[in-house]
Enzyme design. Structure first.
Site, PDB file in Angstrom:
ATOM      1  N   CYS A  25       6.770 -18.874  -0.262  1.00  0.00           N
ATOM      2  CA  CYS A  25       5.467 -19.003  -0.936  1.00  0.00           C
ATOM      3  C   CYS A  25       5.484 -20.042  -2.046  1.00  0.00           C
ATOM      4  O   CYS A  25       4.436 -20.534  -2.460  1.00  0.00           O
ATOM      5  CB  CYS A  25       5.020 -17.666  -1.505  1.00  0.00           C
ATOM      6  SG  CYS A  25       4.873 -16.398  -0.251  1.00  0.00           S
ATOM      7  N   HIS A  28      -0.999 -18.536  -6.766  1.00  0.00           N
ATOM      8  CA  HIS A  28      -0.638 -18.072  -5.418  1.00  0.00           C
ATOM      9  C   HIS A  28      -1.439 -16.802  -5.132  1.00  0.00           C
ATOM     10  O   HIS A  28      -1.563 -15.932  -5.993  1.00  0.00           O
ATOM     11  CB  HIS A  28       0.859 -17.803  -5.365  1.00  0.00           C
ATOM     12  CG  HIS A  28       1.304 -17.180  -4.081  1.00  0.00           C
ATOM     13  ND1 HIS A  28       0.876 -17.647  -2.856  1.00  0.00           N
ATOM     14  CD2 HIS A  28       2.131 -16.129  -3.817  1.00  0.00           C
ATOM     15  CE1 HIS A  28       1.426 -16.901  -1.902  1.00  0.00           C
ATOM     16  NE2 HIS A  28       2.187 -15.980  -2.463  1.00  0.00           N
ATOM     17  N   ASN A  77      -2.698 -13.307   2.053  1.00  0.00           N
ATOM     18  CA  ASN A  77      -1.570 -14.089   1.532  1.00  0.00           C
ATOM     19  C   ASN A  77      -1.091 -15.054   2.623  1.00  0.00           C
ATOM     20  O   ASN A  77      -0.470 -14.639   3.598  1.00  0.00           O
ATOM     21  CB  ASN A  77      -0.444 -13.138   1.108  1.00  0.00           C
ATOM     22  CG  ASN A  77       0.755 -13.879   0.532  1.00  0.00           C
ATOM     23  OD1 ASN A  77       0.880 -15.093   0.660  1.00  0.00           O
ATOM     24  ND2 ASN A  77       1.650 -13.133  -0.086  1.00  0.00           N
TER      25      ASN A  77
HETATM   26  O1  UT7 Z   1       3.765 -13.830  -1.531  1.00  0.00           O
HETATM   27  C1  UT7 Z   1       5.061 -13.423  -1.792  1.00  0.00           C
HETATM   28  C2  UT7 Z   1       5.139 -12.486  -2.895  1.00  0.00           C
HETATM   29  N1  UT7 Z   1       4.625 -11.204  -2.502  1.00  0.00           N
HETATM   30  C3  UT7 Z   1       4.025 -10.467  -3.383  1.00  0.00           C
HETATM   31  O2  UT7 Z   1       3.836 -10.915  -4.497  1.00  0.00           O
HETATM   32  C4  UT7 Z   1       3.641  -9.066  -3.014  1.00  0.00           C
HETATM   33  C5  UT7 Z   1       3.991  -8.151  -4.121  1.00  0.00           C
HETATM   34  N2  UT7 Z   1       3.716  -6.748  -3.888  1.00  0.00           N
HETATM   35  C6  UT7 Z   1       2.477  -6.211  -3.736  1.00  0.00           C
HETATM   36  O3  UT7 Z   1       1.509  -6.919  -3.655  1.00  0.00           O
HETATM   37  C7  UT7 Z   1       2.347  -4.705  -3.743  1.00  0.00           C
HETATM   38  O4  UT7 Z   1       3.584  -4.141  -4.103  1.00  0.00           O
HETATM   39  C8  UT7 Z   1       1.886  -4.104  -2.389  1.00  0.00           C
HETATM   40  C9  UT7 Z   1       0.440  -4.438  -2.154  1.00  0.00           C
HETATM   41  C10 UT7 Z   1       2.764  -4.609  -1.262  1.00  0.00           C
HETATM   42  C11 UT7 Z   1       1.995  -2.575  -2.430  1.00  0.00           C
HETATM   43  O5  UT7 Z   1       1.255  -2.061  -3.537  1.00  0.00           O
HETATM   44  P1  UT7 Z   1       1.918  -0.999  -4.529  1.00  0.00           P
HETATM   45  O6  UT7 Z   1       0.897  -0.612  -5.500  1.00  0.00           O
HETATM   46  O7  UT7 Z   1       3.182  -1.630  -5.044  1.00  0.00           O
HETATM   47  O8  UT7 Z   1       2.193   0.208  -3.580  1.00  0.00           O
HETATM   48  P2  UT7 Z   1       3.575   0.962  -3.281  1.00  0.00           P
HETATM   49  O9  UT7 Z   1       4.434   0.112  -2.424  1.00  0.00           O
HETATM   50  O10 UT7 Z   1       4.140   1.484  -4.556  1.00  0.00           O
HETATM   51  O11 UT7 Z   1       3.056   2.172  -2.419  1.00  0.00           O
HETATM   52  C12 UT7 Z   1       2.200   3.196  -2.978  1.00  0.00           C
HETATM   53  C13 UT7 Z   1       1.867   4.186  -1.908  1.00  0.00           C
HETATM   54  C14 UT7 Z   1       3.070   4.666  -1.097  1.00  0.00           C
HETATM   55  O12 UT7 Z   1       2.882   6.026  -0.793  1.00  0.00           O
HETATM   56  P3  UT7 Z   1       3.642   7.182  -1.641  1.00  0.00           P
HETATM   57  O13 UT7 Z   1       5.094   6.889  -1.498  1.00  0.00           O
HETATM   58  O14 UT7 Z   1       3.141   7.021  -3.046  1.00  0.00           O
HETATM   59  O15 UT7 Z   1       3.181   8.428  -0.979  1.00  0.00           O
HETATM   60  C15 UT7 Z   1       2.968   3.863   0.168  1.00  0.00           C
HETATM   61  O16 UT7 Z   1       3.563   4.502   1.276  1.00  0.00           O
HETATM   62  O17 UT7 Z   1       0.968   3.596  -0.955  1.00  0.00           O
HETATM   63  C16 UT7 Z   1       1.486   3.785   0.363  1.00  0.00           C
HETATM   64  N3  UT7 Z   1       1.083   2.621   1.166  1.00  0.00           N
HETATM   65  C17 UT7 Z   1      -0.086   2.553   1.815  1.00  0.00           C
HETATM   66  N4  UT7 Z   1      -1.105   3.407   1.926  1.00  0.00           N
HETATM   67  C18 UT7 Z   1      -2.176   3.024   2.654  1.00  0.00           C
HETATM   68  C19 UT7 Z   1       1.765   1.478   1.357  1.00  0.00           C
HETATM   69  N5  UT7 Z   1       1.047   0.646   2.137  1.00  0.00           N
HETATM   70  C20 UT7 Z   1      -0.100   1.292   2.437  1.00  0.00           C
HETATM   71  C21 UT7 Z   1      -1.232   0.956   3.188  1.00  0.00           C
HETATM   72  N6  UT7 Z   1      -2.241   1.829   3.273  1.00  0.00           N
HETATM   73  N7  UT7 Z   1      -1.350  -0.249   3.821  1.00  0.00           N
END
Ligand code: UT7
Length: 319
Positions: free
Chosen positions: A113, A246, A276
């Site tokens: 990225c 980004h 993204n």
């Molecule tokens: O471009 C390269 C760089 N990339 C980035 O900068 C991406 C950086 N990361 C992010 O944007 C975020 O971390 C994500 C969008 C990927 C995830 O968001 P988050 O707020 O960090 O969520 P999380 O991974 O902490 O997950 C929270 C909850 C989990 O459930 P539990 O364990 O709390 O029960 C996940 O299993 O959300 C759940 N979850 C979802 N639920 C519904 C994860 N993905 C999904 C989904 N739909 N698609």
């Protein structure tokens, strides 16, 4: 030594749109979760006959047209991509051929990225030293080919598209300053084991990401590199007209904007519509804001990007 400046920009998004409602039918997710956690409403996915190369050609043609140059004046092509069409030759030479250009230098760079800021920084060196007059830089990605469409934590994020700039020489900036960095100790937080973009439907080679860990490092690192860039330019935050970040996640974008005291009215956001698109995200966002009249000639624009590697970078331009 002179400077480089942006002569023209272009973008290309494939026609197919995948909405959050479509994703609800593919994995256990919801429109509300995706919007709340990422800001993404929809993304574009390439067709079977498309690739980083074909999308790169379309973006490049628009950037060359906007630059007012004849394409024969392009002296170098640099393509930033994590999803090259082939192991070799480079996507840059495939694009060169489709543009009907022959003989100029053409090569790919791999910085995920962060790739477009890397490409801009490389092009700037060649232009400032007088080695090459006009450089075409492209960020192009067919990330849908390396998404695991059963993994809800990643497949809702990534998308396809291409963006391009034509850079040329200038007596004044132009590109005021740019800064690129990497830290390979984070390589296991965001990666794809296989380097080459598979043919459509040809099996598993997937993006793997520890999203939460990436998120935390991204916010701090992006704010730091933006401060570094402003410091080197001798400019204050209030002198920046536009932030073009980004487009990974609206929460990362707003957190960085907050740290930079940039009101969201001065931040170009396309993540809602584009998702993204990795190396394509900054030039696509920049081009969108040029074409709709937000970014005007003479304005100061701060670009930043962060991704797999980790790689990151920031560039300040007077457009
Ligand atoms: O471009 C390269 C760089 N990339 C980035 O900068 C991406 C950086 N990361 C992010 O944007 C975020 O971390 C994500 C969008 C990927 C995830 O968001 P988050 O707020 O960090 O969520 P999380 O991974 O902490 O997950 C929270 C909850 C989990 O459930 P539990 O364990 O709390 O029960 C996940 O299993 O959300 C759940 N979850 C979802 N639920 C519904 C994860 N993905 C999904 C989904 N739909 N698609």
């Amino acid at each position: 030594m002179g400077y480089s400046k942006i002569l023209g920009t272009g973008g290309y998004l494939p026609a197919r749109v995948l909405t959050n409602a479509d994703l609800e039918k593919m994995v256990e997710t919801s429109h509300d979760w995706i919007v709340e956690r990422t800001g993404i409403h929809q993304r574009h996915l390439c067709a079977e006959h498309e690739s980083a190369g074909t999308m790169g050609v379309a973006a490049a043609e628009r950037a060359i047209a906007a630059s007012g140059l004849d394409k024969s004046e392009i002296g170098m092509i640099i393509v930033a991509t994590a999803t090259p069409d082939k192991a070799f030759p480079s996507t840059a030479v495939l694009i060169q051929d489709k543009l009907g250009l022959h003989g100029c230098a053409a090569f790919d760079i791999s910085a995920a990225c962060g790739g477009f800021i890397y490409a801009m920084t490389i092009a700037d060196q060649f232009i400032r030293t007088g080695h090459t007059k006009h450089v075409l830089i492209i960020g192009a990605e067919a990330l849908s080919r390396i998404c695991d469409w059963t993994d809800r934590t990643t497949c809702i994020l990534f998308a396809d598209g291409a963006g391009a700039f034509v850079l040329g020489p200038s007596d004044e900036p132009g590109l005021v300053t740019s800064h690129i960095h990497a830290d390979g100790s984070y390589a296991n937080l965001l990666y794809c084991d296989n380097a080459i973009t598979p043919k459509p439907n040809s099996g598993k080679q997937n993006i793997v990401m520890a999203g939460n860990d990436v998120f935390k490092v991204a916010v701090n690192t992006l704010s730091r590199v933006a401060e570094e860039t402003l410091g080197k330019a001798g400019m204050t935050k209030s002198q920046v007209d536009w932030l073009v970040p980004h487009q990974a996640n609206i929460r990362i974008i707003s957190a960085v904007a907050r740290k930079l005291d940039m009101p969201m009215e001065r931040v170009v956001v396309t993540v809602d519509k584009h998702g993204n698109t990795s190396s394509a995200s900054v030039p696509l966002a920049f081009d969108a804001a040029v074409r709709d009249g937000r970014i005007q000639r003479g304005q100061a624009v701060l670009m930043e990007a962060f991704g797999g590697g980790f790689t990151w970078g920031s560039a300040l331009v007077r457009y």
